[in-house]
Design a protein around this motif. Structure first.
Motif, short mmCIF file in Angstrom:
data_model
loop_
_atom_site.label_atom_id
_atom_site.label_comp_id
_atom_site.label_asym_id
_atom_site.label_seq_id
_atom_site.Cartn_x
_atom_site.Cartn_y
_atom_site.Cartn_z
N HIS A 170 0.83 -1.21 0.00
CA HIS A 170 0.00 0.00 0.00
C HIS A 170 0.87 1.26 0.00
O HIS A 170 0.54 2.26 -0.64
CB HIS A 170 -0.91 -0.01 1.22
N GLN A 171 2.00 1.18 0.71
CA GLN A 171 2.93 2.31 0.76
C GLN A 171 3.55 2.59 -0.60
O GLN A 171 3.69 3.75 -1.01
CB GLN A 171 4.03 2.01 1.78
N LEU A 172 3.90 1.52 -1.32
CA LEU A 172 4.58 1.68 -2.60
C LEU A 172 3.62 1.89 -3.77
O LEU A 172 4.00 2.47 -4.79
CB LEU A 172 5.46 0.45 -2.87
N ALA A 173 2.39 1.38 -3.63
CA ALA A 173 1.40 1.52 -4.70
C ALA A 173 0.08 2.02 -4.11
O ALA A 173 -0.92 1.30 -4.09
CB ALA A 173 1.21 0.19 -5.42
N PRO A 174 0.07 3.24 -3.58
CA PRO A 174 -1.12 3.75 -2.87
C PRO A 174 -2.37 3.87 -3.73
O PRO A 174 -3.48 3.91 -3.20
CB PRO A 174 -0.65 5.12 -2.36
N GLU A 175 -2.21 3.93 -5.05
CA GLU A 175 -3.36 4.08 -5.94
C GLU A 175 -3.95 2.74 -6.35
O GLU A 175 -4.99 2.69 -7.03
CB GLU A 175 -2.96 4.86 -7.20
N ALA A 176 -3.31 1.66 -5.96
CA ALA A 176 -3.78 0.33 -6.36
C ALA A 176 -5.15 0.02 -5.76
O ALA A 176 -5.40 0.27 -4.57
CB ALA A 176 -2.78 -0.74 -5.93
N LYS A 177 -6.04 -0.50 -6.57
CA LYS A 177 -7.38 -0.88 -6.13
C LYS A 177 -7.55 -2.39 -6.09
O LYS A 177 -8.14 -2.94 -5.17
CB LYS A 177 -8.43 -0.27 -7.05
N LYS A 178 -7.06 -3.07 -7.14
CA LYS A 178 -7.14 -4.52 -7.20
C LYS A 178 -5.75 -5.12 -7.13
O LYS A 178 -4.85 -4.73 -7.87
CB LYS A 178 -7.84 -4.97 -8.48
N VAL A 179 -5.59 -6.08 -6.23
CA VAL A 179 -4.30 -6.73 -6.04
C VAL A 179 -4.44 -8.22 -6.35
O VAL A 179 -5.28 -8.91 -5.76
CB VAL A 179 -3.79 -6.55 -4.60
N GLY A 180 -3.63 -8.71 -7.27
CA GLY A 180 -3.63 -10.13 -7.60
C GLY A 180 -2.88 -10.92 -6.54
O GLY A 180 -1.74 -10.60 -6.22
N LEU A 181 -3.52 -11.92 -5.98
CA LEU A 181 -2.91 -12.78 -4.96
C LEU A 181 -2.54 -14.09 -5.64
O LEU A 181 -3.39 -14.93 -5.91
CB LEU A 181 -3.89 -13.00 -3.82
#
Length: 344
Positions: A170-181
């Motif tokens: 979240h710190q490095l990609a604060p604009e990310a909405k969807k995260v692939g797990l």
């Protein structure tokens, strides 16, 4: 997350499993499994213990755990023959090697990674087993309880600081909405980490989307299918994913998708960053447990599973990947993170 408190010990790579005996401690080839030699719970100066090692596969993290274990045994000076065996990620080989080590009458067996540990635990309930690089011993059916194992198995857990790793994402990609797990369905420990990651993502207002592969030959296709659908990727400490990390990183980086990883070897292979377990230290602690069992009469049943906290982990990033993705890692540098691309 207080990254500034993280340990900066470097992860040492390079011990590949070999099917040969290595003499450590500088002592001779005395008979192994001699009851008289350990009747009082201690080891005579001329005793030689036989330790069998079953490592699931060759991989920097597992190799480092192996190296740390051997170093701890060697430094204890107890005199031990170590029989190194590597299953090359073959489940049937795990079973065969486990049976062989048991039949050889080992005084103790080290199992590295969950499938190896399950194979050894299934082969003997008498020989002490110390395991390492396993996320959750109880959930994997290796012990009754992580605090009170209750059988012949104990060891050190590589349970990730998953919450801290997601905070790092979240710190490095604060604009990310969807995260692939991304993980392998054949590895139960990976699912444990993925569930923790998904819960933390939800707390942070992000959506975790699971993408799975049943084997390494499926990983490339799965990652390619993720592109355009996710804003970032999280990979747990998954042996199958680790073996394909170079391919994963190549695809993700080409599409400007940052990948926060379960451990340092993933970052060395091209991932963006990790708050990583130090696997050599993890193996060293397993080695210290083994020494207590062999020389002090310690019982695995009463030895709680040991783990490393977030404050003991290594904050690492790949500077080349960060530059390619256009991600500012100034905050990581200020927190004392190590650029693992500098060692390439």
């Amino acid at each position: 997350m207080n990254n500034s408190t993280c340990s900066r010990r470097s992860l040492v790579k390079g011990m590949a499993g070999a099917a040969a005996f290595a003499i450590v401690g500088g002592l001779g080839l005395a008979g192994c499994g001699d009851p008289a030699a350990k009747a009082d719970g201690s080891a005579p100066s001329d005793a030689a213990f036989k330790i069998g090692v079953l490592q699931l596969t060759e991989h920097p993290a597992l190799d480092a755990a192996n190296k740390g274990f051997v170093a701890a045994v060697e430094e204890a000076g107890i005199g031990a023959k170590i029989n190194q065996q590597n299953a090359q990620n073959d489940q049937s080989a795990c079973q065969t090697i486990a049976a062989t080590l048991v039949n050889e009458g080992c005084d103790l067996i080290l199992a590295i990674a969950t499938p190896a540990a399950q194979a050894v635990a299934g082969a003997t309930s008498d020989i002490p087993i110390v395991c390492t690089a396993i996320t959750d011993f109880a959930a994997s059916g290796l012990v009754k309880d992580n605090d009170a194992p209750g059988g012949n198995v104990t060891g050190t857990s590589d349970m990730n600081p998953v919450v801290d790793q997601i905070d790092l994402l979240h710190q490095l990609a604060p604009e990310a909405k969807k995260v692939g797990l991304l993980y392998c369905t054949a590895e139960s420990n990976s699912k444990i980490q993925i569930d923790l990651a998904a819960a933390e993502l939800k707390k942070l207002g992000m959506e975790g989307v699971e993408y799975t592969a049943s084997g390494s030959n499926e990983v490339q296709q799965v990652v390619e299918s993720m592109m355009g659908k996710v804003d970032a990727i999280y990979t747990p400490t998954d042996n199958t994913i680790a073996s394909a990390m170079t391919v994963i990183a190549s695809i993700a980086n080409e599409h400007k998708v940052p990948t926060v990883c379960g451990e340092v070897a993933h970052v060395e292979a091209g991932g963006l960053a990790s708050l990583s377990i130090n696997y050599e230290e993890l193996g060293r602690r397993a080695g210290e447990m083994a020494v207590r069992i062999l020389t002090e009469g310690a019982e695995p049943a009463a030895m709680p599973i040991e783990s490393m906290g977030a404050a003991e982990c290594d904050l690492v990033y790949n500077g080349q990947t960060a530059e390619a993705l256009g991600i500012d890692v100034t905050s990581l540098v200020e927190d004392g993170a190590t650029d693992v691309s500098a060692a390439e």
